[in-house]
Write a protein that holds these residues in place. Structure first.
Motif, PDB file in Angstrom:
ATOM      1  N   VAL A   1     -12.746  -5.554  -2.582  1.00 16.28           N
ATOM      2  CA  VAL A   1     -11.416  -5.559  -3.196  1.00 16.28           C
ATOM      3  C   VAL A   1     -11.152  -6.946  -3.776  1.00 16.28           C
ATOM      4  O   VAL A   1     -11.573  -7.971  -3.217  1.00 16.28           O
ATOM      5  N   ASP A   2     -10.455  -6.960  -4.897  1.00 15.87           N
ATOM      6  CA  ASP A   2     -10.139  -8.223  -5.565  1.00 15.87           C
ATOM      7  C   ASP A   2      -9.376  -9.141  -4.610  1.00 15.87           C
ATOM      8  O   ASP A   2      -8.411  -8.733  -3.952  1.00 15.87           O
ATOM      9  N   VAL A   3      -9.809 -10.382  -4.535  1.00 16.27           N
ATOM     10  CA  VAL A   3      -9.201 -11.343  -3.614  1.00 16.27           C
ATOM     11  C   VAL A   3      -7.740 -11.591  -3.970  1.00 16.27           C
ATOM     12  O   VAL A   3      -6.885 -11.749  -3.084  1.00 16.27           O
ATOM     13  N   VAL A   4      -7.435 -11.610  -5.257  1.00 19.08           N
ATOM     14  CA  VAL A   4      -6.055 -11.853  -5.685  1.00 19.08           C
ATOM     15  C   VAL A   4      -5.146 -10.715  -5.238  1.00 19.08           C
ATOM     16  O   VAL A   4      -4.020 -10.932  -4.770  1.00 19.08           O
ATOM     17  N   VAL A   5      -5.638  -9.485  -5.347  1.00 17.37           N
ATOM     18  CA  VAL A   5      -4.840  -8.328  -4.931  1.00 17.37           C
ATOM     19  C   VAL A   5      -4.625  -8.343  -3.416  1.00 17.37           C
ATOM     20  O   VAL A   5      -3.525  -8.050  -2.927  1.00 17.37           O
TER      21      VAL A   5
ATOM     22  N   PHE B   1      -0.413  -4.913   4.937  1.00 17.62           N
ATOM     23  CA  PHE B   1      -1.046  -5.103   3.632  1.00 17.62           C
ATOM     24  C   PHE B   1      -2.107  -4.041   3.373  1.00 17.62           C
ATOM     25  O   PHE B   1      -2.475  -3.794   2.226  1.00 17.62           O
ATOM     26  N   PHE B   2      -2.593  -3.365   4.425  1.00 17.92           N
ATOM     27  CA  PHE B   2      -3.513  -2.248   4.207  1.00 17.92           C
ATOM     28  C   PHE B   2      -2.812  -1.110   3.458  1.00 17.92           C
ATOM     29  O   PHE B   2      -3.404  -0.481   2.576  1.00 17.92           O
ATOM     30  N   LEU B   3      -1.555  -0.867   3.797  1.00 14.60           N
ATOM     31  CA  LEU B   3      -0.800   0.180   3.116  1.00 14.60           C
ATOM     32  C   LEU B   3      -0.513  -0.207   1.667  1.00 14.60           C
ATOM     33  O   LEU B   3      -0.553   0.640   0.767  1.00 14.60           O
ATOM     34  N   SER B   4      -0.239  -1.485   1.428  1.00 12.15           N
ATOM     35  CA  SER B   4      -0.011  -1.939   0.053  1.00 12.15           C
ATOM     36  C   SER B   4      -1.270  -1.783  -0.792  1.00 12.15           C
ATOM     37  O   SER B   4      -1.199  -1.403  -1.972  1.00 12.15           O
ATOM     38  N   LEU B   5      -2.426  -2.048  -0.205  1.00 15.42           N
ATOM     39  CA  LEU B   5      -3.680  -1.862  -0.937  1.00 15.42           C
ATOM     40  C   LEU B   5      -3.932  -0.389  -1.233  1.00 15.42           C
ATOM     41  O   LEU B   5      -4.470  -0.042  -2.294  1.00 15.42           O
ATOM     42  N   ALA B   6      -3.537   0.481  -0.307  1.00 17.48           N
ATOM     43  CA  ALA B   6      -3.698   1.913  -0.560  1.00 17.48           C
ATOM     44  C   ALA B   6      -2.752   2.381  -1.660  1.00 17.48           C
ATOM     45  O   ALA B   6      -3.109   3.259  -2.462  1.00 17.48           O
TER      46      ALA B   6
ATOM     47  N   GLU C   1      -1.877   0.676  -4.192  1.00 15.61           N
ATOM     48  CA  GLU C   1      -2.464   0.220  -5.452  1.00 15.61           C
ATOM     49  C   GLU C   1      -3.832   0.846  -5.707  1.00 15.61           C
ATOM     50  O   GLU C   1      -4.534   0.437  -6.648  1.00 15.61           O
ATOM     51  N   GLU C   2      -4.196   1.820  -4.852  1.00 16.26           N
ATOM     52  CA  GLU C   2      -5.447   2.573  -4.992  1.00 16.26           C
ATOM     53  C   GLU C   2      -6.676   1.673  -4.912  1.00 16.26           C
ATOM     54  O   GLU C   2      -7.713   1.954  -5.515  1.00 16.26           O
ATOM     55  N   CYS C   3      -6.542   0.599  -4.140  1.00 12.26           N
ATOM     56  CA  CYS C   3      -7.704  -0.262  -3.906  1.00 12.26           C
ATOM     57  C   CYS C   3      -8.570   0.288  -2.778  1.00 12.26           C
ATOM     58  O   CYS C   3      -9.789   0.076  -2.770  1.00 12.26           O
TER      59      CYS C   3
END
Length: 349
Positions: free
Chosen positions: A158-162, A177-182, A184-186
């Motif tokens: 996953v992109d470090v910035v994201v 932050f795991f939910l935020s990444l989900a 954003e479909e990361c």
């Protein structure tokens, strides 16, 4: 036959109390101005005639008739308590963990199918547990060093910035932050849910050994409006036991005595049968009979005292057992009648 002199006075008193209870009906009733000084000066009343008594009784009956005919619903608005809105936070329970243990709070959430937020205040940043209909959704905190100090290896692609932006959002709002990444479909939502469960249980396990913690549950369905897509864990009993297994070195209280005797609580034996125990935990639980001490249990299972204390800590934290002090004085051996008779004959010789 004329009635007693006190009868008309009691009727007036009854009329006066009726006028106090129903001010709307007494507004239209004219009250003579000369009655007030008569009460103040305590002037004796003249003996009423039979006609006046009958007239006053008829008037009193007419005035009290609306009390029976009036529906009860007209008096209800005076006692109605305004109800809070559904979106308003409401503290359901709170207390110190020394008086209101964590296991009891989790059982209350599960048994009463509560929806809201369990906040735990301790020496570090507060820990928050979100529950929906008695199920645990996730555990979080705004302190990333406490929640997940290093980025897991599963997020290497996953992109470090994201990732850093998502972690910053958790510092501000507390959303994992795991939910935020989900979002954003990361990463997939299933993977994010498993990571939130893993790190949430590890975070909650810190509270079992916290020396001073204060908990409060707020009933607020609006807090979970943004996590409707996140599944909850319905088995709160096993979820709590899994967090206790993550406690590596539980600190026993200074008053802990290896000679103490663990015994089941009132509903401990019933609740332990509903848990998914490991082989070691099941063998340890089978030793509770109200007579064996902790040392004896460790000897029977060939366990060192440290491992025994670690297993005992889980059952104590879940309030399945409680330790009673061991008996220091040896009880005299009970003798039969013939043994006592033989001993008495020996003394006679």
């Amino acid at each position: 036959m004329p009635k007693s002199r006190g009868k008309p006075k009691s009727i007036e008193a009854h009329m006066e109390s009726s006028s106090i209870e129903e001010p709307e009906e007494s507004v239209g009733t004219p009250i003579p101005q000369e009655e007030e000084p008569m009460r103040d000066e305590a002037v004796p009343e003249p003996a009423p005639s039979a006609e006046s008594v009958q007239s006053e009784e008829w008037w009193n009956a007419t005035a009290s008739a609306p009390d029976w005919d009036q529906p009860a619903a007209e008096h209800a608005p005076a006692e109605v308590i305004p109800r809070k809105g559904l979106g308003m936070a409401d503290a359901y329970f709170c207390g110190h963990t020394s008086l209101f243990p964590l296991s009891r709070a989790l059982r209350a959430i599960a048994n009463e199918r509560l929806t809201g937020l369990l906040r735990s205040f301790w020496e570090q940043e507060p820990i928050e547990l979100l529950a929906r209909d008695g199920e645990i959704v996730f555990v979080t905190t705004r302190d990333l060093n406490l929640y997940c100090p290093e980025v897991p290896d599963v997020l290497a692609n996953v992109d470090v910035v994201v990732v850093e932006r998502s972690r910053e959002q958790q510092r501000e709002s507390g959303t994992p932050f795991f939910l935020s990444l989900a979002r954003e479909e990361c990463i997939a939502l299933d993977a994010a849910t498993e990571l939130m469960r893993q790190y949430g249980q590890k975070l909650f396990s810190e509270l079992w050994t916290a020396p001073r913690a204060w908990i409060m549950f707020e009933k607020n369905p609006d807090l979970l409006s943004n996590v409707a897509d996140v599944p909850g864990d319905p088995n709160v009993r096993d979820w709590a036991l899994e967090t206790l297994r993550l406690v590596q070195n539980p600190d026993q209280p200074p008053s802990f005595d290896p000679a103490s005797i663990p015994a089941y609580t009132k509903d401990g034996f019933e609740r332990v049968q509903k848990l998914k125990l490991t082989a070691d935990e099941a063998q340890f639980a089978s030793q509770f009979n109200g007579a064996r001490s902790v040392q004896q249990i460790a000897k029977n299972l060939r366990l060192d005292l440290k491992s025994t204390q670690q297993l005992l800590f889980r059952f104590l934290a879940l309030e399945i057992v409680e330790c009673w002090p061991g008996s220091t004085a040896a009880k005299p051996e009970r003798q039969t009648f013939f043994q006592r008779l033989r001993r008495s004959r020996q003394r006679d010789r």
